[in-house]
Design a protein around this motif. Sequence first.
Motif, PDB file in Angstrom:
ATOM      1  N   GLU A 111      -4.386  -2.857 -14.047  1.00 24.93           N
ATOM      2  CA  GLU A 111      -4.153  -3.806 -12.964  1.00 24.93           C
ATOM      3  C   GLU A 111      -3.123  -3.218 -12.004  1.00 24.93           C
ATOM      4  N   VAL A 112      -3.432  -3.247 -10.707  1.00 23.12           N
ATOM      5  CA  VAL A 112      -2.540  -2.710  -9.687  1.00 23.12           C
ATOM      6  C   VAL A 112      -2.206  -3.832  -8.704  1.00 23.12           C
ATOM      7  N   VAL A 113      -0.923  -4.154  -8.604  1.00 22.17           N
ATOM      8  CA  VAL A 113      -0.471  -5.170  -7.659  1.00 22.17           C
ATOM      9  C   VAL A 113      -0.036  -4.450  -6.386  1.00 22.17           C
ATOM     10  N   ILE A 114      -0.766  -4.655  -5.295  1.00 28.59           N
ATOM     11  CA  ILE A 114      -0.449  -3.970  -4.050  1.00 28.59           C
ATOM     12  C   ILE A 114       0.652  -4.715  -3.312  1.00 28.59           C
ATOM     13  N   GLU A 115       1.120  -4.158  -2.205  1.00 27.90           N
ATOM     14  CA  GLU A 115       2.305  -4.672  -1.513  1.00 27.90           C
ATOM     15  C   GLU A 115       2.161  -6.130  -1.092  1.00 27.90           C
ATOM     16  N   SER A 116       0.958  -6.549  -0.735  1.00 26.62           N
ATOM     17  CA  SER A 116       0.743  -7.926  -0.303  1.00 26.62           C
ATOM     18  C   SER A 116       0.809  -8.919  -1.452  1.00 26.62           C
ATOM     19  N   GLY A 117       0.815  -8.422  -2.697  1.00 23.02           N
ATOM     20  CA  GLY A 117       0.782  -9.291  -3.861  1.00 23.02           C
ATOM     21  C   GLY A 117      -0.615  -9.477  -4.421  1.00 23.02           C
ATOM     22  N   ASP A 118      -1.627  -8.974  -3.717  1.00 23.32           N
ATOM     23  CA  ASP A 118      -2.987  -9.056  -4.219  1.00 23.32           C
ATOM     24  C   ASP A 118      -3.204  -8.042  -5.337  1.00 23.32           C
ATOM     25  N   VAL A 119      -4.264  -8.264  -6.112  1.00 23.57           N
ATOM     26  CA  VAL A 119      -4.510  -7.471  -7.312  1.00 23.57           C
ATOM     27  C   VAL A 119      -5.807  -6.678  -7.173  1.00 23.57           C
ATOM     28  N   LEU A 120      -5.737  -5.397  -7.515  1.00 18.69           N
ATOM     29  CA  LEU A 120      -6.904  -4.529  -7.623  1.00 18.69           C
ATOM     30  C   LEU A 120      -6.944  -3.983  -9.047  1.00 18.69           C
ATOM     31  N   TYR A 121      -8.109  -3.447  -9.437  1.00 22.47           N
ATOM     32  CA  TYR A 121      -8.240  -2.830 -10.749  1.00 22.47           C
ATOM     33  C   TYR A 121      -8.666  -1.375 -10.574  1.00 22.47           C
ATOM     34  N   PHE A 122      -8.051  -0.496 -11.374  1.00 15.09           N
ATOM     35  CA  PHE A 122      -8.214   0.948 -11.215  1.00 15.09           C
ATOM     36  C   PHE A 122      -8.625   1.563 -12.546  1.00 15.09           C
ATOM     37  N   VAL A 123      -9.575   2.507 -12.456  1.00 10.32           N
ATOM     38  CA  VAL A 123     -10.038   3.252 -13.626  1.00 10.32           C
ATOM     39  C   VAL A 123      -9.588   4.703 -13.474  1.00 10.32           C
ATOM     40  N   PRO A 124      -8.500   5.113 -14.113  1.00  7.83           N
ATOM     41  CA  PRO A 124      -7.979   6.478 -13.938  1.00  7.83           C
ATOM     42  C   PRO A 124      -8.981   7.568 -14.293  1.00  7.83           C
ATOM     43  N   ALA A 125      -9.824   7.321 -15.280  1.00  6.93           N
ATOM     44  CA  ALA A 125     -10.737   8.366 -15.736  1.00  6.93           C
ATOM     45  C   ALA A 125     -11.753   8.768 -14.673  1.00  6.93           C
ATOM     46  N   SER A 126     -12.108   7.827 -13.806  1.00  8.82           N
ATOM     47  CA  SER A 126     -13.144   8.114 -12.812  1.00  8.82           C
ATOM     48  C   SER A 126     -12.669   7.949 -11.374  1.00  8.82           C
ATOM     49  N   GLY A 127     -11.508   7.285 -11.198  1.00  5.96           N
ATOM     50  CA  GLY A 127     -11.013   7.034  -9.844  1.00  5.96           C
ATOM     51  C   GLY A 127     -11.578   5.797  -9.200  1.00  5.96           C
TER      52      GLY A 127
END
Length: 235
Positions: A55-71
Amino acid sequence: MLRVFLILLLFILPLSACAVQPQGQSEPPSAALASYYPELKYQEMSPTPVSGIYEVVIESGDVLYFVPASGHMFLGDLWTADGQNLTQENKSRRMSSKVNLFPLEKAIKIGDGPHQVIEVTDPDCPFCRHGSDYFAGRDDVTRYVFLFPLEELHPHAAAKARFILAADDPEQAYEDVFSGKYDSQPVPDAPDDGRLQLFREIAHKAGVTGTPHFWIDGQHVTGYNPQQFDALLNQ
């Protein structure tokens, strides 16, 4: 939601030409994020219950999801099989931690009940008015109101907020405005004592971008949610 897609377009999509990490290469998730999306600014990054997804919380406070293995990066809510919305729960936890950002001595104080309720509210927001009606019907709350007019949506809300803050009896002015007294007539001109700008700055610092937001005994609630209000106040 539209704001998040714009963020994706501005900061993520142009980076699609970045080199793909070789399969099997191991590196810390934060390093992988920086490698794939070097322009993305974020507040925090943490693992989720799903292996390989962060889970990645960006500057605006919104949430994205990231898969390091594939980008890969994706947007949405993460649910459990039994209907638990982990994304919303984590957002609420982070917002609850910001309760101490609000200087209660600057707020409009209404009531003297044992439960503390902090409201970030817009005078012309219908859901804010529903929330106001709900708490006005209880005698077990002390309310601390911070006005946050969304002028893009409600062009008269800022004038109403200034009127409330400048009134000799702000509580009565608040009730008049939120009951709709000035919906069909302009509010009287009022001086600006600087508190409205202060309220805006506090709201932005807390990550508030819309209304209403409530903190009930320190627990954050987004929007008009009487069932959740009841659950917190009747514990």
